[in-house]
Design an enzyme around this catalytic site. Structure first.
Site, PDB file in Angstrom:
ATOM      1  N   HIS A   1      -2.772  -5.078  -2.429  1.00 39.13           N
ATOM      2  CA  HIS A   1      -3.999  -5.445  -1.701  1.00 39.13           C
ATOM      3  C   HIS A   1      -3.946  -6.930  -1.395  1.00 39.13           C
ATOM      4  CE1 HIS A   1      -6.073  -1.596  -2.396  1.00 39.13           C
ATOM      5  NE2 HIS A   1      -5.378  -1.591  -3.518  1.00 39.13           N
TER       6      HIS A   1
ATOM      7  N   HIS B   1      -0.195   4.851  -7.826  1.00 38.93           N
ATOM      8  CA  HIS B   1      -0.623   4.326  -9.135  1.00 38.93           C
ATOM      9  C   HIS B   1      -0.923   5.427 -10.159  1.00 38.93           C
ATOM     10  CE1 HIS B   1      -4.443   5.130  -7.243  1.00 38.93           C
ATOM     11  NE2 HIS B   1      -4.459   4.025  -6.541  1.00 38.93           N
TER      12      HIS B   1
ATOM     13  N   LYS C   1      -2.557   5.790   4.227  1.00 39.39           N
ATOM     14  CA  LYS C   1      -3.159   5.870   2.891  1.00 39.39           C
ATOM     15  C   LYS C   1      -4.409   6.724   2.925  1.00 39.39           C
ATOM     16  CE  LYS C   1      -4.179   4.766  -1.389  1.00 39.39           C
ATOM     17  NZ  LYS C   1      -4.497   3.449  -1.912  1.00 39.39           N
TER      18      LYS C   1
ATOM     19  N   HIS D   1       2.655  -1.129  -3.194  1.00 44.02           N
ATOM     20  CA  HIS D   1       1.191  -0.903  -3.146  1.00 44.02           C
ATOM     21  C   HIS D   1       0.501  -2.231  -3.467  1.00 44.02           C
ATOM     22  CE1 HIS D   1      -2.419   1.865  -4.107  1.00 44.02           C
ATOM     23  NE2 HIS D   1      -2.871   0.611  -4.082  1.00 44.02           N
TER      24      HIS D   1
END
Ligand code: DOR
Ligand code: ZN
Length: 336
Positions: A12, A166, A93, A10
């Site tokens: 960004h 998360h 997602k 995961h």
């Protein structure tokens, strides 16, 4: 200490200047990462997914790294579209609308029948569904309230792999063992922090993220399953860079930037809790390989117990532990 094929499930990486500013440092110690699609506009087409992948590969230059690409969930994706993109796609997602950075185009209700066309097709094509699981309730209760939605979806689509992203609560940890098709990622920062670290003293904007860090008993529940390398749990940093001005401002953006030092700090954490290197290896790679069925490129990261002073920023992005010393350094990254 040696870790092979580390994976961040995961991550960004952003776009444009930010992508160029943080990409190399974010991927250097990882064989691959699941890259989040919450750009502006979000990644929702085959063209935009392939173009974003190319921009990532350009930005990382000679780093050896696989970006595992994702689409931003839409209830309107049909099977023909998903089939046409299947080979390029690692997961989809799902964001509840407005729950975090760039999620305005997310889902506003969790009616199974409304979501069925896309979810049924994903289930048939074996495309994992990653979910940011928070309701719009009271901020400390949002994730616990979402557990019943995870369970509803897990029951309605028993063959669909659902990744609770998360996770921050003991309620989510408990849900893992109730449903065969529920899995989870856990960040570094949620293994380290409670709400006290964020807001118990002076407010720490660089530790502010969504979902917000919770209570000590929640962190302990996360630590237990991470340190024992529970087979349904994977490392996913949720490393989420924002410019310093967006964090140190009135209206602080959510996100903790951890990727460049995540493995080093995990090594220190596992050691301090007497967890084995084998369990760390499973948490940062083997579990994810098995759950996602990915075969990462060969990369071995050698860490040594030598203090490392974390930089004050990486091209204007302040990391966790900025200006502080951590116990492990990267000695070598070996390819092939
Ligand atoms: O803190 C967060 N930041 N949580 C998210 O879910 C998104 C992320 C971001 O994109 O900045
Ligand atoms: Zn995220």
């Amino acid at each position: 200490m040696q870790l092979t094929m580390p994976l961040d499930m995961h991550l960004h990486l952003r776009d444009e200047d930010m992508l160029h500013n943080i990409a190399k440092d974010s991927v250097h110690t990882f064989s691959g990462a699941v890259v989040m699609p919450n750009l502006v506009p979000p990644v929702t087409t085959k063209e935009s997914l392939l173009a974003y992948k190319k921009r990532i590969l350009d930005a990382i230059g000679d780093e050896k790294f696989t970006p595992y690409m994702t689409l931003f969930f839409k209830p309107s994706y049909d099977k023909a579209f998903l089939e046409s993109i299947r080979d390029e796609l690692t997961a989809i997602k799902l964001y509840p609308a407005g729950i975090t950075t760039n999620s305005e185009g997310g889902v506003s209700g969790f009616d199974v029948e409304e979501l069925r066309p896309t979810l049924q097709a994903m289930s048939e094509l074996d495309i994992p569904l990653c979910i940011h699981g928070e309701t719009n309730g009271f901020v400390m209760d949002r994730e616990a309230e979402f557990v019943s939605i995870y369970e509803k979806l897990a029951n309605a689509f028993p063959k669909l792999k659902i990744i609770m992203e998360h996770i921050t609560t003991k309620q989510s940890v408990e849900a893992l063992d109730r449903h065969e098709n529920l899995y989870a990622t856990i960040t570094l920062h949620h293994l380290l922090l409670t709400l006290d670290d964020v807001a118990g003293g002076m407010l720490q904007p660089h530790l502010f993220c969504k979902p917000i860090a919770k209570r000590p008993e929640d962190r302990d529940a996360l630590l237990k399953v991470a340190l024992e390398a529970h087979p349904k749990v994977m490392f996913g940093s949720d490393s989420a860079p924002h410019p310093r001005e967006a964090k140190e401002s009135c209206g602080c953006a959510a996100g903790v930037f951890t990727a460049p030092i995540a493995l080093q700090v995990l090594a220190e954490l596992f050691e301090s809790k007497n967890a084995s290197v084998e369990n760390l290896q499973a948490f940062v790679s083997n579990n994810a390989q098995r759950i996602y069925g990915v075969k990462p490129m060969d990369k071995t990261v050698i860490l040594e117990k030598k203090p490392f002073k974390v930089p004050s920023d990486y091209n204007g992005v302040v990391p966790i532990y900025a200006n502080q010393e951590i116990a492990y350094s990267v000695k070598e990254v070996i390819y092939g």
